[in-house]
Design an enzyme around this catalytic site. Structure first.
Site, PDB file in Angstrom:
ATOM      1  N   THR A  27     -28.414 -54.442  51.748  1.00  0.00           N
ATOM      2  CA  THR A  27     -29.401 -53.516  52.300  1.00  0.00           C
ATOM      3  C   THR A  27     -29.554 -52.389  51.280  1.00  0.00           C
ATOM      4  O   THR A  27     -28.753 -52.255  50.359  1.00  0.00           O
ATOM      5  CB  THR A  27     -28.943 -52.903  53.637  1.00  0.00           C
ATOM      6  OG1 THR A  27     -27.809 -52.058  53.403  1.00  0.00           O
ATOM      7  CG2 THR A  27     -28.577 -53.980  54.643  1.00  0.00           C
ATOM      8  N   ALA A  56     -23.734 -51.607  51.909  1.00  0.00           N
ATOM      9  CA  ALA A  56     -24.250 -50.397  52.550  1.00  0.00           C
ATOM     10  C   ALA A  56     -24.209 -49.278  51.509  1.00  0.00           C
ATOM     11  O   ALA A  56     -23.158 -49.011  50.918  1.00  0.00           O
ATOM     12  CB  ALA A  56     -23.405 -50.040  53.768  1.00  0.00           C
ATOM     13  N   VAL A  82     -19.398 -51.173  49.483  1.00  0.00           N
ATOM     14  CA  VAL A  82     -20.043 -49.873  49.264  1.00  0.00           C
ATOM     15  C   VAL A  82     -20.979 -49.992  48.063  1.00  0.00           C
ATOM     16  O   VAL A  82     -20.581 -50.429  46.984  1.00  0.00           O
ATOM     17  CB  VAL A  82     -18.992 -48.777  49.017  1.00  0.00           C
ATOM     18  CG1 VAL A  82     -19.674 -47.442  48.746  1.00  0.00           C
ATOM     19  CG2 VAL A  82     -18.041 -48.673  50.205  1.00  0.00           C
ATOM     20  N   LYS A  83     -22.231 -49.593  48.296  1.00  0.00           N
ATOM     21  CA  LYS A  83     -23.228 -49.705  47.223  1.00  0.00           C
ATOM     22  C   LYS A  83     -23.441 -48.323  46.619  1.00  0.00           C
ATOM     23  O   LYS A  83     -23.744 -47.355  47.342  1.00  0.00           O
ATOM     24  CB  LYS A  83     -24.525 -50.233  47.828  1.00  0.00           C
ATOM     25  CG  LYS A  83     -25.457 -50.940  46.867  1.00  0.00           C
ATOM     26  CD  LYS A  83     -26.617 -51.524  47.673  1.00  0.00           C
ATOM     27  CE  LYS A  83     -27.544 -52.347  46.833  1.00  0.00           C
ATOM     28  NZ  LYS A  83     -28.756 -52.708  47.586  1.00  0.00           N
ATOM     29  N   VAL A  84     -23.300 -48.250  45.295  1.00  0.00           N
ATOM     30  CA  VAL A  84     -23.506 -46.965  44.604  1.00  0.00           C
ATOM     31  C   VAL A  84     -24.507 -47.177  43.478  1.00  0.00           C
ATOM     32  O   VAL A  84     -24.555 -48.245  42.870  1.00  0.00           O
ATOM     33  CB  VAL A  84     -22.180 -46.395  44.022  1.00  0.00           C
ATOM     34  CG1 VAL A  84     -21.143 -46.179  45.115  1.00  0.00           C
ATOM     35  CG2 VAL A  84     -21.613 -47.281  42.925  1.00  0.00           C
TER      36      VAL A  84
END
Ligand code: E4P
Length: 229
Positions: A27, A56, A82-84
């Site tokens: 996402t 996310a 975790v998306k960074v």
């Protein structure tokens, strides 16, 4: 190549999960905003459906803020990745989170040097954006090929290439050929890939021919054959 779906739409996720091909979901804030509702609840619901890796994204732009949001996201579900963004702060947060065993997807990658930095920071996934590279008249697939080749040269790199921004079926096939470990694909493109007029035509011909057989209850035939053994 594994398949993720690039959406925050629960109906799309449920349907494609039913196909038996889905390993995860990506996402981004734009996709979640499009669906409306509560971001965190949405991610939790997706994790419950898919039970694979679900990206996310953090919204903070400084390293401490990203680390804080990332640690919170990781508590929502063990499925959360975790998306960074691929910024210096994003790399710093990736290093801190991955050092503690939290999986990180470093996103918005547009050149191979960035992908090397993400691997050095311990990323689980690097997300090169194929379609957006094509949009600025370079070759998104060449970017996937370069990163896959560079990563394969170093046995210490375990970061997986997650081909993103795939806009049509050929993007997906080319990403697989170029060595992507994962392709994240929009629902519309997955639908384009699964269907073929010759599959439908051939299936219908088999059904029509079988209807001409007098006893055409194959389930019953198999059950009787098994019972009489
Ligand atoms: C990936 O994680 C992104 O959500 C996505 O693939 C972006 O695709 P787009 O360039 O079509 O918006």
């Amino acid at each position: 190549m594994k398949f993720f779906i690039d959406t925050a739409n629960l109906d799309e996720i449920r349907e494609v999960h039913g196909w038996g091909i889905l390993a995860g979901v990506t996402t981004n804030p734009s996709l979640v905003a499009r669906e409306g509702g509560d971001f965190v609840e949405r991610i939790h619901q997706i994790c419950e459906i898919v039970k694979g890796h679900v990206s996310a994204e953090v919204l903070a732009q400084d390293v401490d803020g990203m680390e804080r949001e990332g640690r919170l996201w990781a508590r929502v579900s063990p499925c959360v990745v975790v998306k960074v963004p691929l910024t210096t702060a994003g790399l710093g947060a990736c290093k801190r989170l991955s050092a503690d065993g939290i999986k990180v997807n470093v996103t918005l990658c547009f050149q191979a040097g960035q992908a090397l930095f993400a691997a050095a920071a311990g990323a689980t996934y690097i997300s090169p954006f194929v379609g957006r590279v094509d949009d600025v008249t370079w070759d998104g697939n060449e970017l996937i090929r370069q990163i896959a080749e560079i990563y394969a040269l170093d046995a210490d790199i375990h970061t997986q290439v997650l081909a993103a921004s795939l806009r049509h079926p050929m993007h997906v096939i080319q990403a697989a050929l170029a060595g992507a470990h994962v392709g994240t694909v929009p629902y519309k493109v997955l639908k384009q890939m699964v269907g073929h007029p010759l599959t439908d035509k051939g299936n219908q011909m088999f059904l029509d021919d079988w209807k001409k057989v007098p006893d055409n209850d194959i389930g019953g035939q198999v059950a009787r054959w098994l019972a009489n053994r």
